[in-house]
Motif scaffolding. Sequence first.
Motif, PDB file in Angstrom:
ATOM      1  N   ASP A   1     -14.706 -42.021 -14.271  1.00  0.00           N
ATOM      2  CA  ASP A   1     -13.774 -41.244 -15.094  1.00  0.00           C
ATOM      3  C   ASP A   1     -12.764 -40.491 -14.243  1.00  0.00           C
ATOM      4  OD1 ASP A   1     -14.934 -42.063 -17.467  1.00  0.00           O
ATOM      5  OD2 ASP A   1     -16.082 -40.202 -17.762  1.00  0.00           O
ATOM      6  N   TYR A   2     -13.228 -39.928 -13.154  1.00  0.00           N
ATOM      7  CA  TYR A   2     -12.352 -39.118 -12.306  1.00  0.00           C
ATOM      8  C   TYR A   2     -11.508 -39.940 -11.333  1.00  0.00           C
ATOM      9  CZ  TYR A   2     -14.164 -34.557 -13.686  1.00  0.00           C
ATOM     10  OH  TYR A   2     -14.470 -33.417 -14.393  1.00  0.00           O
TER      11      TYR A   2
ATOM     12  N   ASP B   1     -10.650 -48.749  -4.460  1.00  0.00           N
ATOM     13  CA  ASP B   1      -9.240 -48.750  -4.850  1.00  0.00           C
ATOM     14  C   ASP B   1      -9.039 -47.671  -5.927  1.00  0.00           C
ATOM     15  OD1 ASP B   1      -6.568 -49.442  -5.102  1.00  0.00           O
ATOM     16  OD2 ASP B   1      -6.970 -51.110  -6.474  1.00  0.00           O
ATOM     17  N   PRO B   2      -9.036 -46.395  -5.496  1.00  0.00           N
ATOM     18  CA  PRO B   2      -8.941 -45.300  -6.463  1.00  0.00           C
ATOM     19  C   PRO B   2      -7.671 -45.358  -7.310  1.00  0.00           C
ATOM     20  CG  PRO B   2      -9.557 -44.484  -4.293  1.00  0.00           C
ATOM     21  CD  PRO B   2      -9.165 -45.917  -4.123  1.00  0.00           C
ATOM     22  N   ASP B   3      -7.757 -44.794  -8.514  1.00  0.00           N
ATOM     23  CA  ASP B   3      -6.616 -44.754  -9.429  1.00  0.00           C
ATOM     24  C   ASP B   3      -5.453 -43.949  -8.855  1.00  0.00           C
ATOM     25  OD1 ASP B   3      -8.100 -46.218 -11.242  1.00  0.00           O
ATOM     26  OD2 ASP B   3      -8.669 -44.476 -12.455  1.00  0.00           O
ATOM     27  N   ASN B   4      -5.743 -42.873  -8.146  1.00  0.00           N
ATOM     28  CA  ASN B   4      -4.696 -42.024  -7.573  1.00  0.00           C
ATOM     29  C   ASN B   4      -4.278 -42.576  -6.209  1.00  0.00           C
ATOM     30  OD1 ASN B   4      -3.453 -39.809  -6.045  1.00  0.00           O
ATOM     31  ND2 ASN B   4      -3.968 -38.578  -7.836  1.00  0.00           N
ATOM     32  N   PRO B   5      -2.964 -42.812  -5.992  1.00  0.00           N
ATOM     33  CA  PRO B   5      -2.500 -43.409  -4.742  1.00  0.00           C
ATOM     34  C   PRO B   5      -2.673 -42.526  -3.508  1.00  0.00           C
ATOM     35  CG  PRO B   5      -0.629 -42.768  -6.090  1.00  0.00           C
ATOM     36  CD  PRO B   5      -1.863 -42.567  -6.924  1.00  0.00           C
ATOM     37  N   VAL B   6      -3.028 -41.267  -3.692  1.00  0.00           N
ATOM     38  CA  VAL B   6      -3.280 -40.389  -2.546  1.00  0.00           C
ATOM     39  C   VAL B   6      -4.560 -40.817  -1.829  1.00  0.00           C
ATOM     40  CG1 VAL B   6      -3.877 -38.017  -1.875  1.00  0.00           C
ATOM     41  CG2 VAL B   6      -2.026 -38.435  -3.504  1.00  0.00           C
ATOM     42  N   PHE B   7      -5.528 -41.307  -2.581  1.00  0.00           N
ATOM     43  CA  PHE B   7      -6.817 -41.695  -2.013  1.00  0.00           C
ATOM     44  C   PHE B   7      -6.794 -43.145  -1.546  1.00  0.00           C
ATOM     45  CE2 PHE B   7      -8.088 -38.612  -5.437  1.00  0.00           C
ATOM     46  CZ  PHE B   7      -8.415 -37.569  -4.590  1.00  0.00           C
ATOM     47  N   ASP B   8      -7.341 -43.380  -0.346  1.00  0.00           N
ATOM     48  CA  ASP B   8      -7.567 -44.749   0.120  1.00  0.00           C
ATOM     49  C   ASP B   8      -8.925 -45.231  -0.364  1.00  0.00           C
ATOM     50  OD1 ASP B   8      -5.390 -45.775   1.481  1.00  0.00           O
ATOM     51  OD2 ASP B   8      -5.943 -44.854   3.382  1.00  0.00           O
TER      52      ASP B   8
ATOM     53  N   ALA C   1      -0.658 -33.468  -6.288  1.00  0.00           N
ATOM     54  CA  ALA C   1      -1.196 -32.374  -7.105  1.00  0.00           C
ATOM     55  C   ALA C   1      -2.319 -32.881  -8.010  1.00  0.00           C
ATOM     56  CB  ALA C   1      -0.088 -31.744  -7.937  1.00  0.00           C
ATOM     57  N   ASP C   2      -2.133 -34.074  -8.567  1.00  0.00           N
ATOM     58  CA  ASP C   2      -3.171 -34.660  -9.418  1.00  0.00           C
ATOM     59  C   ASP C   2      -4.449 -34.926  -8.623  1.00  0.00           C
ATOM     60  OD1 ASP C   2      -1.384 -34.592 -11.517  1.00  0.00           O
ATOM     61  OD2 ASP C   2      -0.855 -36.729 -11.377  1.00  0.00           O
ATOM     62  N   ALA C   3      -4.307 -35.334  -7.360  1.00  0.00           N
ATOM     63  CA  ALA C   3      -5.469 -35.614  -6.514  1.00  0.00           C
ATOM     64  C   ALA C   3      -6.259 -34.338  -6.249  1.00  0.00           C
ATOM     65  CB  ALA C   3      -5.040 -36.252  -5.197  1.00  0.00           C
ATOM     66  N   VAL C   4      -5.559 -33.248  -5.956  1.00  0.00           N
ATOM     67  CA  VAL C   4      -6.224 -31.962  -5.724  1.00  0.00           C
ATOM     68  C   VAL C   4      -6.959 -31.528  -6.996  1.00  0.00           C
ATOM     69  CG1 VAL C   4      -5.848 -29.501  -5.267  1.00  0.00           C
ATOM     70  CG2 VAL C   4      -4.657 -31.228  -3.901  1.00  0.00           C
ATOM     71  N   ASP C   5      -6.296 -31.664  -8.135  1.00  0.00           N
ATOM     72  CA  ASP C   5      -6.929 -31.296  -9.411  1.00  0.00           C
ATOM     73  C   ASP C   5      -8.161 -32.144  -9.681  1.00  0.00           C
ATOM     74  OD1 ASP C   5      -4.999 -29.365  -9.843  1.00  0.00           O
ATOM     75  OD2 ASP C   5      -3.835 -30.586 -11.264  1.00  0.00           O
ATOM     76  N   ALA C   6      -8.057 -33.445  -9.437  1.00  0.00           N
ATOM     77  CA  ALA C   6      -9.192 -34.345  -9.685  1.00  0.00           C
ATOM     78  C   ALA C   6     -10.381 -33.967  -8.805  1.00  0.00           C
ATOM     79  CB  ALA C   6      -8.789 -35.798  -9.444  1.00  0.00           C
TER      80      ALA C   6
END
Length: 130
Positions: A25-26, A46-53, A91-96
């Motif tokens: 979910d996250y 392959d995380p949904d947020n592009p900040v994460f590898d 910002a979305d990555a930090v929030d997640a």
Amino acid sequence: MKEYKMRRGEYLEERVPDMEATVEDYFGEITGTEDYEGNDLYVVGDPDNPVFDRIIVGAAEYGSKKDKLAVHFEERDAEDVIAEGNADAAADAVDAKNDFLLEATGRDAKSRRESMKRAVEDDPDHDVDA
């Protein structure tokens, strides 16, 4: 890999009864597992947020002690993310991350920082005078 304690009197399996679904979910689809000190942790390759590898997360079990949440976030270089036009994703990555850790541990960012600081101060191998 960082390990997080739960609030006093709370247990990881009670806070997050379905770790696999919560992680998906996250962060996105789980692509495999990885061993960490004898525990199988979930890998989001392959995380949904592009900040994460890549993200590795799960329960670190220690027999008679309470389980801890073990997490490792592999993040891309911020300049690369911004250059791709994904500045909002940071910002979305930090929030997640913060929302997930709060849900799993019951502790906010300030409480987690203070706990980590105390753990370092209590470590006999930690030399303050060095």
